[in-house]
Design a protein around this motif. Structure first.
Motif, PDB file in Angstrom:
ATOM      1  N   VAL A   9       8.718 -25.953  22.224  1.00 23.47           N
ATOM      2  CA  VAL A   9       8.438 -25.776  20.800  1.00 23.47           C
ATOM      3  C   VAL A   9       7.614 -24.513  20.566  1.00 23.47           C
ATOM      4  O   VAL A   9       7.925 -23.695  19.689  1.00 23.47           O
ATOM      5  CB  VAL A   9       7.699 -27.010  20.233  1.00 23.47           C
ATOM      6  N   LEU A  10       6.562 -24.327  21.346  1.00 17.30           N
ATOM      7  CA  LEU A  10       5.702 -23.158  21.183  1.00 17.30           C
ATOM      8  C   LEU A  10       6.465 -21.871  21.501  1.00 17.30           C
ATOM      9  O   LEU A  10       6.236 -20.833  20.872  1.00 17.30           O
ATOM     10  CB  LEU A  10       4.469 -23.283  22.069  1.00 17.30           C
ATOM     11  N   ASP A  18       2.063 -22.561  10.892  1.00 13.95           N
ATOM     12  CA  ASP A  18       2.265 -23.492   9.781  1.00 13.95           C
ATOM     13  C   ASP A  18       1.304 -24.653   9.999  1.00 13.95           C
ATOM     14  O   ASP A  18       1.533 -25.510  10.844  1.00 13.95           O
ATOM     15  CB  ASP A  18       3.714 -23.977   9.742  1.00 13.95           C
ATOM     16  N   GLY A  19       0.219 -24.663   9.242  1.00 15.80           N
ATOM     17  CA  GLY A  19      -0.815 -25.670   9.447  1.00 15.80           C
ATOM     18  C   GLY A  19      -0.345 -27.087   9.222  1.00 15.80           C
ATOM     19  O   GLY A  19      -0.954 -28.035   9.741  1.00 15.80           O
ATOM     20  N   ALA A  20       0.733 -27.274   8.461  1.00 14.13           N
ATOM     21  CA  ALA A  20       1.245 -28.616   8.199  1.00 14.13           C
ATOM     22  C   ALA A  20       2.251 -29.062   9.244  1.00 14.13           C
ATOM     23  O   ALA A  20       2.572 -30.245   9.339  1.00 14.13           O
ATOM     24  CB  ALA A  20       1.878 -28.682   6.811  1.00 14.13           C
ATOM     25  N   HIS A  21       2.765 -28.112  10.025  1.00 14.05           N
ATOM     26  CA  HIS A  21       3.753 -28.427  11.055  1.00 14.05           C
ATOM     27  C   HIS A  21       3.370 -27.684  12.330  1.00 14.05           C
ATOM     28  O   HIS A  21       3.956 -26.657  12.677  1.00 14.05           O
ATOM     29  CB  HIS A  21       5.164 -28.017  10.610  1.00 14.05           C
ATOM     30  N   ASP A  22       2.360 -28.223  13.009  1.00 11.44           N
ATOM     31  CA  ASP A  22       1.892 -27.610  14.240  1.00 11.44           C
ATOM     32  C   ASP A  22       2.027 -28.614  15.385  1.00 11.44           C
ATOM     33  O   ASP A  22       2.580 -29.706  15.207  1.00 11.44           O
ATOM     34  CB  ASP A  22       0.446 -27.124  14.100  1.00 11.44           C
ATOM     35  N   VAL A  23       1.546 -28.245  16.550  1.00  5.58           N
ATOM     36  CA  VAL A  23       1.657 -29.140  17.701  1.00  5.58           C
ATOM     37  C   VAL A  23       0.918 -30.448  17.455  1.00  5.58           C
ATOM     38  O   VAL A  23       1.353 -31.520  17.901  1.00  5.58           O
ATOM     39  CB  VAL A  23       1.132 -28.437  18.980  1.00  5.58           C
ATOM     40  N   HIS A  54      11.592 -32.513  16.621  1.00  3.57           N
ATOM     41  CA  HIS A  54      12.197 -32.649  15.296  1.00  3.57           C
ATOM     42  C   HIS A  54      11.928 -31.466  14.374  1.00  3.57           C
ATOM     43  O   HIS A  54      12.683 -31.232  13.427  1.00  3.57           O
ATOM     44  CB  HIS A  54      11.744 -33.962  14.620  1.00  3.57           C
ATOM     45  N   ASP A  55      10.889 -30.693  14.628  1.00  2.83           N
ATOM     46  CA  ASP A  55      10.579 -29.521  13.800  1.00  2.83           C
ATOM     47  C   ASP A  55      10.681 -28.223  14.587  1.00  2.83           C
ATOM     48  O   ASP A  55      10.070 -27.226  14.202  1.00  2.83           O
ATOM     49  CB  ASP A  55       9.150 -29.641  13.231  1.00  2.83           C
ATOM     50  N   ILE A  56      11.454 -28.211  15.647  1.00  4.84           N
ATOM     51  CA  ILE A  56      11.463 -27.026  16.512  1.00  4.84           C
ATOM     52  C   ILE A  56      12.036 -25.807  15.785  1.00  4.84           C
ATOM     53  O   ILE A  56      11.628 -24.674  16.039  1.00  4.84           O
ATOM     54  CB  ILE A  56      12.197 -27.311  17.841  1.00  4.84           C
ATOM     55  N   VAL A  57      12.971 -26.026  14.877  1.00  6.59           N
ATOM     56  CA  VAL A  57      13.426 -24.953  13.982  1.00  6.59           C
ATOM     57  C   VAL A  57      12.765 -25.223  12.641  1.00  6.59           C
ATOM     58  O   VAL A  57      13.100 -26.192  11.962  1.00  6.59           O
ATOM     59  CB  VAL A  57      14.958 -24.921  13.852  1.00  6.59           C
ATOM     60  N   ASN A  58      11.816 -24.372  12.259  1.00  2.00           N
ATOM     61  CA  ASN A  58      10.927 -24.682  11.128  1.00  2.00           C
ATOM     62  C   ASN A  58      10.805 -23.485  10.183  1.00  2.00           C
ATOM     63  O   ASN A  58       9.755 -22.842  10.123  1.00  2.00           O
ATOM     64  CB  ASN A  58       9.549 -25.100  11.657  1.00  2.00           C
TER      65      ASN A  58
END
Length: 208
Positions: A9-10, A18-23, A54-58
């Motif tokens: 992911v990283l 993206d503070g709402a979609h981070d690790v 699930h959010d790897i493409v963001n």
């Protein structure tokens, strides 16, 4: 296994922030999913993979590609998991869970694993954490906190692209009504109550 998922992911996210979609979002979704699955069941190997990928493409919320984010994430996850030797049947279940997690996609979660992942991700949109993420995303998109003259949209149309508080009614409180499992619905009750209390307190403080 989640160390390998996080590393991938990283790698894909690179310098994007993206503070709402981070690790930490991924880790919290996995923690919630484990709690739900402990009661509702499901294959934890599948659930873990779907939670972390699930959010790897963001793409950003205002990017035209945003509508395809879940499908793109699912496709990336499938290729990655195939390369790691996961069985095809399990990969297919991961793919469905990732595709179904998206609220905007409107897909019904057809497997227990998809229901667990969808519920875990949607719980992240509720409560104090949901409020924090909501205002973070609104700020990223240049939105205002609320409409100063009519914060509850009593005499205007709701517009959550312009006002963060409008997003409560447009989406977040509706999310609680879409949860699949009894376990998640029970967990959501306190979070929803807090959001409504926060909304009421905010309105009382900004009254002029």
């Amino acid at each position: 296994m989640n160390a390998a998922y996080e590393a991938e992911v990283l790698r894909v996210w690179g310098a994007a922030v993206d503070g709402a979609h981070d690790v930490w979002h991924l880790r919290r979704v996995w923690a919630l999913a484990r709690r739900i699955a402990a009661i509702e069941g499901g294959d934890l190997e599948v659930i873990e993979a779907a939670c972390f990928l699930h959010d790897i493409v963001n793409p950003p919320k205002d990017d035209p590609a945003r509508a395809q984010a879940a499908a793109l994430s699912a496709a990336h996850a499938a290729a990655f998991l195939e390369g790691r030797g996961m069985a095809e049947e399990k990969i297919n279940t991961v793919v469905h869970a990732i595709e179904a997690h998206s609220f905007s996609a409107g897909l019904r979660a057809q497997s227990v694993e998809a229901q667990v992942v969808q519920d875990a991700d949607r719980l992240e949109a509720l409560g104090a954490l949901g409020i924090a993420r909501c205002f973070n995303v609104s700020g990223q998109m240049g939105g205002a906190l609320f409409h100063g003259a009519d914060p509850l949209a009593q005499s205007r149309a709701l517009d959550d692209r312009a006002y963060a508080l409008d997003h409560f009614e447009v989406k977040l409180l509706r999310v609680a009504e879409t949860l699949n499992t009894a376990t998640a619905r029970e967990m959501a009750q306190e979070r929803v109550a807090f959001m409504k209390s926060f909304r009421d307190q905010l309105v009382s403080e900004i009254a002029v």
